[in-house]
Design an enzyme around this catalytic site. Sequence first.
Site, mmCIF file in Angstrom:
data_model
loop_
_atom_site.group_PDB
_atom_site.id
_atom_site.type_symbol
_atom_site.label_atom_id
_atom_site.label_comp_id
_atom_site.label_asym_id
_atom_site.label_seq_id
_atom_site.Cartn_x
_atom_site.Cartn_y
_atom_site.Cartn_z
ATOM 1 N N SER A 1 26.095 18.306 38.338
ATOM 2 C CA SER A 1 27.359 18.137 39.038
ATOM 3 C C SER A 1 28.125 19.452 39.053
ATOM 4 C CB SER A 1 28.173 17.074 38.290
ATOM 5 O OG SER A 1 29.520 17.148 38.650
ATOM 6 N N TYR B 1 32.369 13.801 30.214
ATOM 7 C CA TYR B 1 31.367 13.646 31.283
ATOM 8 C C TYR B 1 30.766 15.010 31.642
ATOM 9 C CZ TYR B 1 29.483 13.410 35.972
ATOM 10 O OH TYR B 1 28.660 13.561 37.054
ATOM 11 N N LYS C 1 26.803 16.699 31.330
ATOM 12 C CA LYS C 1 26.019 17.314 32.415
ATOM 13 C C LYS C 1 25.624 18.741 32.041
ATOM 14 C CE LYS C 1 25.552 13.907 35.090
ATOM 15 N NZ LYS C 1 24.218 13.335 35.373
#
Length: 344
Positions: free
Chosen positions: A127, A151, A155
């Site tokens: 991402s 989050y 990633k």
Amino acid sequence: MVGKVLLTGGAGYIGSHTFVALQDAGYDPVILDDFSNAKKSVLDRIKLICQRSEIECHQVDVRDSDAIFEILNQGGFVAAVHFAAKKAVGESVEKPLDYIDINCTGLLSLLKAMERAEVFNLVFSSSATVYGDQEIIPIPETATRSYASPYAFTKLMGEQILEQVGDADPRWSFGTLRYFNPAGAHASGMIGEDPADIPNNLMPYIAKVATGEFEHLSVFGDTYNTHDGTGVRDYIHVMDLADAHVKSLKTLQKNSISHAINIGTGTGYSVLDMLAAYGRAVGKTLPHKIAPRRDGDVDTLLGEVEKAEEVIGFKTRYDLDEICASSWHWINTGAFQAAKEDNS
Ligand code: UDP
């Protein structure tokens, strides 16, 4: 068929569209999903699009490495694409352990199963969030990476795990795709982003304003340093994103050289641009109110896109109006149908 490809999280939004793109490219996709954020009825709708009477789907938690190994060990697999992960930034701040467990332990579990089964090509859903808050726009792939949420941390850690594993063992090839903002739906209107989820993201929220479920869009801030003061992002059609996975996989199979690339259009649109474009698809003006800024938001998030073209031959095909029209078509046909099926 060019070979089987395991899609973890294959029943989800991006996974289901990538299923269709892989099948169109001649691959035989196999779904692994725990259905924690996907509906079983999506399988029937993928079958309709792909004109298949059956698709192989395993209801498995991605942290169950032995179960993944059993599937891969059936033979015929050339690669895996790893979508299965939790993805809500706000929720990750409240539940960091869940995010680290599912996103990082899940990746390790998949890698161990792949190593045991000797399947060494993996395309990884990363991402643009791994770029943190960047000054230089558009962001090049060489920019320093950081994280502003659990989050984003998962990633970035995922990318770093792949780098360590790839450096240590030349049998591996990894395609790391840093997504910008996926939006839109398959042209059939049969699959798309599930509107039953409480939308945190702009596009599903606008869709609910268009259906009348929400009265207006709250625009989070209109004093950003952009052409109309609202936040600018790079919205990419989900079928373009799906195609990027096919191109990444084909490149890995051809040259066995890992890559980490931005997947976006290179063009930015503001919140108000998006609202106007969706309004054009719907045929009416959609109401909005200006609301306070959302914590952690930045003015503009845009990436360089040249590397994607150079390394995997990827270029986007769809524009903003096509993104909005496909989303609206899905909301009015497939999503409506799916809600009926899932409640019956
Ligand atoms: N946004 C907004 N109202 C909403 C949801 C999002 O104004 O109800 C804005 C948000 O502040 C950002 C843009 O829309 O400028 C895209 O937000 P999204 O959450 O979809 O993507 P991200 O911020 O993760 O790139």
